[in-house]
Scaffold this motif. Structure first.
Motif, mmCIF file in Angstrom:
data_model
loop_
_atom_site.group_PDB
_atom_site.id
_atom_site.type_symbol
_atom_site.label_atom_id
_atom_site.label_comp_id
_atom_site.label_asym_id
_atom_site.label_seq_id
_atom_site.Cartn_x
_atom_site.Cartn_y
_atom_site.Cartn_z
ATOM 1 N N VAL A 22 0.861 -1.181 0.000
ATOM 2 C CA VAL A 22 0.000 0.000 0.000
ATOM 3 C C VAL A 22 0.899 1.233 0.000
ATOM 4 N N GLY A 24 -0.236 4.250 -1.935
ATOM 5 C CA GLY A 24 -0.977 5.392 -2.437
ATOM 6 C C GLY A 24 -1.006 5.483 -3.954
ATOM 7 N N HIS A 25 -0.271 4.613 -4.612
ATOM 8 C CA HIS A 25 -0.236 4.611 -6.068
ATOM 9 C C HIS A 25 -0.828 3.334 -6.647
ATOM 10 N N THR A 27 -3.346 0.264 -7.042
ATOM 11 C CA THR A 27 -4.757 0.000 -6.780
ATOM 12 C C THR A 27 -4.888 -1.314 -6.018
ATOM 13 N N VAL A 28 -6.074 -1.565 -5.511
ATOM 14 C CA VAL A 28 -6.328 -2.848 -4.842
ATOM 15 C C VAL A 28 -6.088 -3.986 -5.839
ATOM 16 N N THR A 51 -8.939 -7.139 -0.623
ATOM 17 C CA THR A 51 -9.951 -6.118 -0.356
ATOM 18 C C THR A 51 -10.437 -6.204 1.079
ATOM 19 N N LEU A 54 -7.730 -4.898 3.510
ATOM 20 C CA LEU A 54 -7.579 -3.447 3.472
ATOM 21 C C LEU A 54 -8.787 -2.733 4.076
ATOM 22 N N ALA A 58 -8.617 -0.189 7.241
ATOM 23 C CA ALA A 58 -9.212 1.143 7.169
ATOM 24 C C ALA A 58 -10.268 1.324 8.255
ATOM 25 N N PHE A 63 -5.300 3.344 8.181
ATOM 26 C CA PHE A 63 -5.149 4.302 7.094
ATOM 27 C C PHE A 63 -6.523 4.621 6.534
ATOM 28 N N THR A 64 -6.584 5.612 5.696
ATOM 29 C CA THR A 64 -7.836 5.942 5.017
ATOM 30 C C THR A 64 -7.632 5.826 3.517
ATOM 31 N N TRP A 65 -8.709 5.585 2.803
ATOM 32 C CA TRP A 65 -8.620 5.508 1.356
ATOM 33 C C TRP A 65 -9.859 6.012 0.711
#
Length: 65
Positions: A22, A24-25, A27-28, A51, A54, A58, A63-65
């Motif tokens: 993870v 930030g760039h 994708t799942v 999924t 994650l 969250a 973390f947040t997404w």
């Protein structure tokens, strides 16, 4: 081991692999592809597992997404 707030979570090897992916760039789906390739497992199953993991992180404020 992952520490956040006043809690700690012991990660399995695959969970650590996901967590470290993870950035930030990616994708799942990108992460699921990497996990499937790394561990030689079905990509469709991996996508669901990644999924879920994650979403759990969250939901716990890691973390947040």
């Amino acid at each position: 081991m992952l520490g956040f707030r006043d809690e700690a979570l012991l990660l399995s090897d695959s969970a650590e692999f996901i967590y470290r992916s993870v950035d930030g760039h990616r994708t799942v789906a990108d992460i699921a592809d990497e996990v499937a390739a790394e561990y030689g497992i079905d990509r469709a199953e991996t996508l669901g597992d990644v999924t879920e993991f994650l979403v759990d992180l969250a939901a716990n404020g890691v973390f947040t997404w």
